[in-house]
Scaffold this active site. Structure first.
Site: not given
Ligand SMILES: [Zn+2]
Lengths: 155, 302
Positions: B51, B129
């Site tokens: 993803r 992230h």
């Protein structure tokens, strides 16, 4: 007991020009020697260990003839000897007393405790930001893992 | 010339966040802007994350750039023992930007130090992230109209969940009130709570969110993973406490939105999906615009 005391005094007094590093924790004596690179120099070096100390119980001491340290050099030992005292000797006299200061960043001395950190998996010089100087707390510049004083391991 | 990189969410200031969110809003209106024409971007995925990779690659393509890279370590020279350093040194000669995901923590920071071009961290192990956090911020601002003075519920694994830690750091610029709900064993680490106290940010900590759910503006759910519990009985006791279902949302504020970094396991009941307060699918779509904005920001082209 008196012989130990004499040795301690002798180590401070018997040096004409140079540096005496006092109040080193005995178990970290050889780490101090290694961090300062004393095993690779030709100066005359004497050390004593397990000497009695009122403040620390036991201590180690190193004297190095004709060798003087900058603050940056000496502050590297803060991780292993935070209470160390530095005496600069000129003509048998202590002309300066300095205390070790914990630096803002620690480069290449400490190992990161995180096994998944890149510094433990590739040839990367470790680097840590000092979050707290009283109870030394470090944060890895790479993996951002925080290490408390008792978790700090010297490379 | 040393490129600017995005490695950690704390590399950016409040102004940087707002600049990226504004730019992302512009890309949402018009995603096809040929700002990367003639540029090549490498996506180096040392561990699979389909993803995230597709979201970044779509962002590059929509900007008119080209993508090279790998998504499988087995097909790359990495398995032949090439160091990260050598890979980054070589690939940074070929491309204008590297987007990387790597299982080692700190790998992206290290790459940014040895590379002459910009690096975007798409995840370094359990560490950072940042594009996830920026898309969370974007989703919050878009649904609430502001980032300031919101009541943010964080529910689930608050100990190991890096997304909640990064979101906490980012939201700390906007005077939020945090509500932490987790099993005893998965509490928010004390370092983050100290940080909030020092900044004067209010937070509440508890085990059951249902009695106070009407206070929430944002409900940020995370997975409670079985492997985090040493005692399987503890897991069984805790797993259903942190499941959100549609009935719980009945008396919540009209503006409340449910966010989740996805993939979910069972922490959001399927009956929530059709509730207009469920926002996790839109949240994922926002990732595209936010990543377009991040790419342009690090390259200094918008
Ligand atoms: Zn580390």
């Amino acid at each position: 007991m008196s012989t130990i005391k004499n040795f301690s005094q002798m180590t401070v007094n018997a040096i004409r020009e140079g540096t005496v590093i006092d109040h080193i924790p005995p178990h970290n004596l050889f780490k101090v020697i290694s961090i300062l690179g004393l095993n690779g120099i030709n100066n005359q070096i004497t050390f004593g260990t397990n000497l009695e100390s009122r403040r620390m119980g036991k201590k180690a001491i190193i004297k190095i003839t004709d060798k003087f340290f900058t603050d940056d050099e000496i502050n590297k030992i803060a991780m292993v000897a935070p209470q160390a005292k530095l005496n600069t000797i000129r003509n048998y006299k202590v002309v300066e007393k300095r205390e070790v200061q914990v630096p803002d960043t620690v480069t290449g001395i400490v190992r990161c405790l995180n096994p998944k950190c890149i510094t433990n998996n590739e040839k990367v010089t470790t680097c840590f930001n000092v979050l707290s100087k009283t109870e030394v707390t470090l944060r890895c510049h790479y993996c951002e893992q925080v290490m408390e004083a008792d978790e700090i391991r010297i490379l | 010339m040393k490129g600017k990189s995005l490695i950690s969410i704390t590399d950016y200031s409040k102004e940087d966040y707002l600049e990226i969110l504004d730019s992302a809003a512009d890309f949402e209106k018009n995603p096809d802007q040929p700002l990367l024409q003639g540029k090549v971007v490498a996506t180096l995925f040392y561990e699979p994350s389909t993803r995230t990779r597709l979201s970044f690659e779509t962002a590059v393509q929509r900007l008119g750039g080209k993508v090279i890279g790998f998504s499988d370590v087995n097909s790359s020279s990495v398995t032949k023992g090439e160091t990260l350093k050598d890979t980054i040194k070589i690939i940074s000669n070929y491309v204008d930007l590297i987007i990387m995901r790597h299982p080692m923590e700190g790998s992206a920071r290290y790459a940014s130090e040895i590379s002459d071009i910009s690096i975007i961290n798409a995840g370094d192990g359990a560490n950072q992230h940042p594009s996830q956090t920026l898309l969370d911020l974007y989703s919050i601002r878009k649904t609430q109209g502001t980032l300031e003075n919101l009541n943010v519920f964080m529910i689930g694994d608050l100990k190991y969940g890096r997304t909640v830690h990064s979101l906490l750091m980012a939201m700390s610029h906007f005077k939020p009130t945090f509500y932490f709900f987790s099993p005893e064993a998965l509490r928010m680490p004390s370092g983050y709570k100290h940080f909030l106290k020092e900044k004067g940010i209010k937070f509440v900590e508890g085990s059951d969110f249902v009695p106070v759910i009407q206070e929430a503006d944002i409900i940020y759910m995370t997975r409670v993973q079985k492997e985090r519990f040493s005692d399987p009985i503890e897991y069984e006791k805790n797993k259903s406490v942190y499941v959100l279902n549609n009935a719980m949302l009945e008396h919540t504020r009209p503006n409340v939105r449910v966010l989740h970094p996805l993939p979910r396991v069972n922490e959001i009941n399927l009956d929530v999906d059709d509730n207009p307060k469920a926002y996790y699918y839109d949240q994922a779509r926002n990732g595209l615009y936010v990543r377009q904005a991040i790419i342009c920001k690090v390259l200094g082209i918008k």
